[in-house]
Design a protein around this motif. Structure first.
Motif, PDB file in Angstrom:
ATOM      1  N   ILE A  22      11.506 -18.530  25.181  1.00 39.87           N
ATOM      2  CA  ILE A  22      11.862 -17.345  25.819  1.00 39.87           C
ATOM      3  C   ILE A  22      12.424 -16.215  24.869  1.00 39.87           C
ATOM      4  CG2 ILE A  22      13.572 -16.149  27.026  1.00 39.87           C
ATOM      5  CD1 ILE A  22      14.432 -18.836  28.353  1.00 39.87           C
ATOM      6  N   SER A  23      11.418 -14.939  24.930  1.00 43.83           N
ATOM      7  CA  SER A  23      11.680 -14.108  24.199  1.00 43.83           C
ATOM      8  C   SER A  23      12.770 -12.783  24.650  1.00 43.83           C
ATOM      9  CB  SER A  23      10.478 -13.028  24.074  1.00 43.83           C
ATOM     10  OG  SER A  23      10.552 -12.065  23.074  1.00 43.83           O
ATOM     11  N   CYS A  24      13.686 -12.489  24.051  1.00 45.77           N
ATOM     12  CA  CYS A  24      14.989 -11.924  24.434  1.00 45.77           C
ATOM     13  C   CYS A  24      15.524 -10.853  23.396  1.00 45.77           C
ATOM     14  CB  CYS A  24      15.898 -12.377  25.051  1.00 45.77           C
ATOM     15  SG  CYS A  24      16.604 -13.772  24.107  1.00 45.77           S
ATOM     16  N   ARG A  25      16.079 -10.003  23.544  1.00 48.50           N
ATOM     17  CA  ARG A  25      16.759  -8.992  22.710  1.00 48.50           C
ATOM     18  C   ARG A  25      18.390  -9.324  22.825  1.00 48.50           C
ATOM     19  NH1 ARG A  25      16.139  -4.936  19.469  1.00 48.50           N
ATOM     20  NH2 ARG A  25      14.072  -4.583  20.070  1.00 48.50           N
ATOM     21  N   VAL A  26      18.782  -9.502  21.564  1.00 48.57           N
ATOM     22  CA  VAL A  26      20.289  -9.787  21.375  1.00 48.57           C
ATOM     23  C   VAL A  26      21.257  -8.752  21.706  1.00 48.57           C
ATOM     24  CG1 VAL A  26      22.098 -10.794  20.143  1.00 48.57           C
ATOM     25  CG2 VAL A  26      19.871 -11.612  19.962  1.00 48.57           C
ATOM     26  N   VAL A  27      21.983  -9.013  22.961  1.00 48.84           N
ATOM     27  CA  VAL A  27      23.095  -7.567  23.314  1.00 48.84           C
ATOM     28  C   VAL A  27      24.379  -8.018  22.891  1.00 48.84           C
ATOM     29  CG1 VAL A  27      21.140  -6.857  24.882  1.00 48.84           C
ATOM     30  CG2 VAL A  27      23.107  -8.536  25.666  1.00 48.84           C
ATOM     31  N   ALA A  28      24.792  -8.958  22.701  1.00 52.13           N
ATOM     32  CA  ALA A  28      26.264  -9.252  22.336  1.00 52.13           C
ATOM     33  C   ALA A  28      26.208 -10.623  21.607  1.00 52.13           C
ATOM     34  CB  ALA A  28      26.857  -9.247  23.667  1.00 52.13           C
ATOM     35  N   ILE A  29      27.416 -10.472  20.725  1.00 50.44           N
ATOM     36  CA  ILE A  29      27.508 -11.688  19.949  1.00 50.44           C
ATOM     37  C   ILE A  29      28.829 -12.115  20.323  1.00 50.44           C
ATOM     38  CG2 ILE A  29      27.936 -12.791  17.722  1.00 50.44           C
ATOM     39  CD1 ILE A  29      25.130 -11.734  18.007  1.00 50.44           C
ATOM     40  N   SER A  30      28.979 -13.536  20.838  1.00 51.67           N
ATOM     41  CA  SER A  30      30.640 -14.005  21.152  1.00 51.67           C
ATOM     42  C   SER A  30      31.326 -14.523  20.096  1.00 51.67           C
ATOM     43  CB  SER A  30      30.469 -15.289  22.061  1.00 51.67           C
ATOM     44  OG  SER A  30      29.745 -14.755  23.496  1.00 51.67           O
ATOM     45  N   SER A  77      15.093  -8.663  18.429  1.00 50.14           N
ATOM     46  CA  SER A  77      14.220  -9.484  19.583  1.00 50.14           C
ATOM     47  C   SER A  77      14.026 -10.858  18.892  1.00 50.14           C
ATOM     48  CB  SER A  77      12.890  -8.933  19.648  1.00 50.14           C
ATOM     49  OG  SER A  77      12.683  -7.699  20.463  1.00 50.14           O
ATOM     50  N   VAL A  78      14.486 -11.828  19.405  1.00 50.86           N
ATOM     51  CA  VAL A  78      14.490 -13.224  19.236  1.00 50.86           C
ATOM     52  C   VAL A  78      13.524 -14.022  19.853  1.00 50.86           C
ATOM     53  CG1 VAL A  78      16.720 -12.904  17.860  1.00 50.86           C
ATOM     54  CG2 VAL A  78      16.567 -14.031  20.328  1.00 50.86           C
ATOM     55  N   MET A  79      13.133 -15.350  19.587  1.00 50.28           N
ATOM     56  CA  MET A  79      12.533 -16.190  20.305  1.00 50.28           C
ATOM     57  C   MET A  79      13.359 -17.345  20.220  1.00 50.28           C
ATOM     58  SD  MET A  79       9.985 -16.909  21.994  1.00 50.28           S
ATOM     59  CE  MET A  79       8.617 -15.671  21.541  1.00 50.28           C
ATOM     60  N   LEU A  80      13.838 -17.731  21.617  1.00 48.71           N
ATOM     61  CA  LEU A  80      14.525 -19.068  21.923  1.00 48.71           C
ATOM     62  C   LEU A  80      13.734 -20.372  22.223  1.00 48.71           C
ATOM     63  CD1 LEU A  80      17.053 -17.533  24.669  1.00 48.71           C
ATOM     64  CD2 LEU A  80      17.323 -17.586  21.943  1.00 48.71           C
ATOM     65  N   HIS A  81      13.760 -21.252  21.480  1.00 49.56           N
ATOM     66  CA  HIS A  81      13.102 -22.626  21.583  1.00 49.56           C
ATOM     67  C   HIS A  81      14.479 -23.371  22.287  1.00 49.56           C
ATOM     68  CE1 HIS A  81       9.712 -22.104  18.444  1.00 49.56           C
ATOM     69  NE2 HIS A  81      10.216 -21.030  18.697  1.00 49.56           N
ATOM     70  N   VAL A  82      14.198 -23.543  23.682  1.00 46.70           N
ATOM     71  CA  VAL A  82      15.076 -23.839  24.395  1.00 46.70           C
ATOM     72  C   VAL A  82      15.193 -25.620  24.445  1.00 46.70           C
ATOM     73  CG1 VAL A  82      15.975 -24.304  26.980  1.00 46.70           C
ATOM     74  CG2 VAL A  82      14.885 -22.096  26.322  1.00 46.70           C
ATOM     75  N   HIS A  83      16.222 -26.012  24.361  1.00 52.21           N
ATOM     76  CA  HIS A  83      16.502 -27.790  24.062  1.00 52.21           C
ATOM     77  C   HIS A  83      16.978 -27.850  25.705  1.00 52.21           C
ATOM     78  CE1 HIS A  83      17.152 -28.608  19.671  1.00 52.21           C
ATOM     79  NE2 HIS A  83      16.387 -27.489  19.768  1.00 52.21           N
ATOM     80  N   SER A  84      18.045 -27.394  26.264  1.00 51.53           N
ATOM     81  CA  SER A  84      18.500 -27.535  27.456  1.00 51.53           C
ATOM     82  C   SER A  84      19.602 -26.543  27.979  1.00 51.53           C
ATOM     83  CB  SER A  84      19.191 -29.010  27.504  1.00 51.53           C
ATOM     84  OG  SER A  84      20.249 -29.036  26.590  1.00 51.53           O
ATOM     85  N   ILE A  85      20.433 -27.143  29.177  1.00 56.97           N
ATOM     86  CA  ILE A  85      21.425 -26.135  29.441  1.00 56.97           C
ATOM     87  C   ILE A  85      22.739 -26.975  29.333  1.00 56.97           C
ATOM     88  CG2 ILE A  85      22.395 -25.068  31.445  1.00 56.97           C
ATOM     89  CD1 ILE A  85      19.793 -23.719  30.565  1.00 56.97           C
ATOM     90  N   ARG A  90      25.246 -22.574  29.488  1.00 57.58           N
ATOM     91  CA  ARG A  90      24.679 -21.640  28.596  1.00 57.58           C
ATOM     92  C   ARG A  90      23.203 -22.344  28.181  1.00 57.58           C
ATOM     93  NH1 ARG A  90      29.507 -22.163  24.424  1.00 57.58           N
ATOM     94  NH2 ARG A  90      29.177 -24.182  25.034  1.00 57.58           N
ATOM     95  N   THR A  91      22.358 -21.537  27.806  1.00 51.59           N
ATOM     96  CA  THR A  91      21.098 -21.930  27.253  1.00 51.59           C
ATOM     97  C   THR A  91      21.197 -22.665  25.757  1.00 51.59           C
ATOM     98  OG1 THR A  91      19.966 -20.654  28.701  1.00 51.59           O
ATOM     99  CG2 THR A  91      18.674 -21.566  26.869  1.00 51.59           C
ATOM    100  N   LEU A  92      21.047 -23.989  25.465  1.00 48.99           N
ATOM    101  CA  LEU A  92      21.056 -24.393  24.221  1.00 48.99           C
ATOM    102  C   LEU A  92      19.585 -24.349  23.563  1.00 48.99           C
ATOM    103  CD1 LEU A  92      22.923 -27.719  24.866  1.00 48.99           C
ATOM    104  CD2 LEU A  92      23.493 -25.929  23.452  1.00 48.99           C
ATOM    105  N   ALA A  93      19.528 -23.645  22.375  1.00 46.80           N
ATOM    106  CA  ALA A  93      18.249 -23.170  21.836  1.00 46.80           C
ATOM    107  C   ALA A  93      18.181 -23.161  20.143  1.00 46.80           C
ATOM    108  CB  ALA A  93      17.651 -21.867  22.400  1.00 46.80           C
ATOM    109  N   ARG A  94      17.305 -23.357  19.561  1.00 51.74           N
ATOM    110  CA  ARG A  94      17.131 -22.830  18.352  1.00 51.74           C
ATOM    111  C   ARG A  94      16.377 -21.386  18.442  1.00 51.74           C
ATOM    112  NH1 ARG A  94      16.854 -27.280  14.409  1.00 51.74           N
ATOM    113  NH2 ARG A  94      16.260 -25.780  12.721  1.00 51.74           N
TER     114      ARG A  94
END
Length: 175
Positions: A22-30, A77-85, A90-94
Motif C-alpha cells: 500500500i502506498s500512502c503519505r505519513v500524516v501523524a507519528i504516534s 510517501s511510503v510503501m507498506l509491505h503488509v504482514h497482517s492486522i 492496526r496494519t502491521l507492515a514493513r
C-alpha cells in the motif's frame, strides 16, 4: 458481537491479501513504531511497524525514538509491505521509502529493538546487535534505562494491578 468483529476482521484481512503493498503519505507519528498515513483514496491507515518495537512515549528514549521516526518518514510517501492486522486493528507492515527499509533503519539507529515475537527477518537481530555494540541511540543510555518495551509495558500492567489491590479497605466496625 464477537461474530460481527470476526467477520469484519476477516473482510479486512482478505482485502489485504490482495493488496500486499500500500502506498500512502505519513500524516501523524504516534511513537517510534506507530503512525498514521493517508492513501490516495483518502483512507487513513493506522500502522504498527512489523518486526520492531520502539520505546513507549513515556519510557526512557521514547521521545527520541518518536523523533527519529518523524525525521525519517513524516509527510513523506511510503510503501507498506503488509504482514497482517493486529488485535488493535492496526496494519502491521514493513515500511519503505524507495529502497530504504525504515524498520531496519530504526533498529540500526538504536531507536528500536528487533521484536523477537514477530521476527521473520533474522537480519534485524544482527542489526540490533551491531547497534548495541556501537552504543547507538538507546544503547548509549545508562543500563538501568535500557528496558525492552514489552518488559516495560508488562511492568506497567503489574504496577497498575498492584495499585488496584492496595486500596484501603473501608471499615464499618465503628458503626
Amino acid at each position: 458481537m464477537k461474530t460481527l468483529i470476526a467477520m469484519i476482521m476477516s473482510s479486512l484481512l482478505s482485502g489485504l491479501a490482495h493488496a500486499e503493498q500500500i502506498s500512502c503519505r505519513v500524516v501523524a507519528i504516534s511513537d517510534g513504531d506507530s503512525f498514521d498515513c493517508a492513501t490516495t483514496a483518502s483512507t487513513q491507515i493506522r500502522v504498527r511497524m512489523a518486526e520492531i518495537d520502539a520505546p513507549e512515549r513515556k519510557q526512557p528514549y521514547g521521545q527520541q525514538a518518536k523523533q527519529a521516526l518523524t525525521k525519517l518518514i513524516y509527510d513523506k510517501s511510503v510503501m507498506l509491505h503488509v504482514h497482517s492486522i493486529d488485535r488493535f486493528g492496526r496494519t502491521l507492515a514493513r515500511v519503505f521509502i524507495g529502497t530504504l527499509d525504515v524498520n531496519s533503519s530504526m533498529v540500526q539507529q538504536g531507536a528500536a529493538w528487533a521484536y523477537t515475537e514477530q521476527l521473520k527477518d533474522q537480519n534485524l537481530r544482527d542489526t540490533e546487535t551491531f547497534a548495541r555494540n556501537m552504543d547507538k541511540g538507546l544503547w548509549a543510555q545508562p543500563a538501568e534505562d535500557i528496558v525492552a518495551p514489552w518488559k516495560w509495558r508488562y511492568a506497567g500492567r503489574i504496577n497498575e494491578h498492584a495499585k488496584k489491590q492496595t486500596r484501603p479497605q473501608t471499615s464499618f466496625s465503628q458503626f
